[in-house]
Design an enzyme around this catalytic site. Sequence first.
Site, short mmCIF file in Angstrom:
data_model
loop_
_atom_site.label_atom_id
_atom_site.label_comp_id
_atom_site.label_asym_id
_atom_site.label_seq_id
_atom_site.Cartn_x
_atom_site.Cartn_y
_atom_site.Cartn_z
N SER A 1 13.39 -14.95 -32.69
CA SER A 1 13.45 -16.51 -31.86
C SER A 1 12.25 -16.53 -31.11
O SER A 1 12.43 -15.54 -30.07
CB SER A 1 14.69 -16.88 -31.44
OG SER A 1 15.73 -16.66 -32.34
N GLN B 1 15.03 -7.58 -33.09
CA GLN B 1 14.63 -8.53 -33.98
C GLN B 1 13.71 -9.04 -32.63
O GLN B 1 14.43 -10.38 -32.49
CB GLN B 1 15.82 -9.07 -34.69
CG GLN B 1 15.52 -10.03 -36.00
CD GLN B 1 16.39 -10.42 -36.30
OE1 GLN B 1 16.94 -9.52 -36.98
NE2 GLN B 1 17.23 -11.85 -36.50
N GLU C 1 21.28 -9.92 -41.93
CA GLU C 1 22.73 -10.08 -40.78
C GLU C 1 23.71 -11.30 -41.54
O GLU C 1 25.16 -11.42 -41.07
CB GLU C 1 21.28 -10.91 -39.77
CG GLU C 1 22.27 -10.92 -38.90
CD GLU C 1 21.49 -12.17 -37.48
OE1 GLU C 1 22.08 -12.25 -36.26
OE2 GLU C 1 20.28 -12.14 -38.08
#
Length: 391
Positions: A128, A125, A243
Amino acid sequence: MNSPGDLREFRVAVRDWCRAEIPVGWRAAQTGASDAEFVAFQQEWFQRLRGAGFAVPHWPAEWGGGMSVGEQMVLYQELAAHDAPRLVLAFVSIHHAAATLLAAGTEEQRRRHLPAILDGEIWVQGFSEPAAGSDLAALATTARRAGDEYVVTGQKVWASGAQFADWCLLLARTDPNAPKRHGISYFLLDMRTPGIDVRPIRQATGESHFCEIFLDRVRIPASGLIGAENAGWQVAQQTLGAERGLTMLELAERLGNAGFRWLVQACPAGDPLLLDRLAGFETEIAGLRLLCRDLVERHESGSAGPADASIVKLYYSELLQRMTDFGTELGGMHAHTVLHKPRSGGWESGAWALDFLGSWEWTIPGGTSEIQRTIIGERGLGLPREPSGAR
């Protein structure tokens, strides 16, 4: 809806499978394992689960899943009770990537990637960034359209398992002039594309679970866009919802079974104060299990509330933190001398000091505890929202 008899038969079948198929001595073998040994073990274990129909029980039946909520709970209870390895390497693939593809992917994207995930395709993923962690909408990675491609430049951080990944779920800014949540697009990125540099980050536990990803004029075909251009924020909520919520069904059973069992074993017999704390944890675990089941059932029926997944994620992550803290307290000085934990284990391994350090990861990814409380307050309780200028 399964009858009690059906679930009893299913439990017996899963229990028999666990006794026959869970690798003996896997914890010792995976403690201090090399990257190659870890990946090989994880891939083999995934295929063993897949062969039994246990790898992706939460997926739709047409893609290899189709288990009822009751069956999923029984499966995860038995896997936890028999101390099965976790699908650490496939976690993003079978939860985040699958949820995104099923919710927002095209039929072509689903047919390309869902079978490949079952064959072992690994995902990471890429959300961030160094200056956009909790404030994900402030991300600065750019994607500029150039014919039938997008050219992407930027940096991602805290990307779990990126050094092993084949594909990446990537958020990038396609409209720098739009309000920050409205100019983001969501891409499927082949990690073998030129211009990608992955650098593992050494953590306090000695592991390198997290990575930085540097993107230098990386080209993504327009077919790699998932959802509409500039609508990536909405698509990302499907990923983060997985998540925060549906992954918790398994994690709750791991925490409530192996994690709690190890706490009980570590407690000196007959100490009323420690027994009182154990009773408190057992009560909280019962609540977590009920919350998880309710969330999955309401998700399947389409009646889940906008903050339900955040409630479960917040509850689990802070309970995990408190339990591993208590385990470290019980372990005393010896707990601080344990330098390695099994790489294919869960967040609770019995290596209490390392588990406690690792538990802080869960109060950060998928939205920090502060972010979850904001979501619960605004979307769940209807409290006044932050000023629009902050968004």
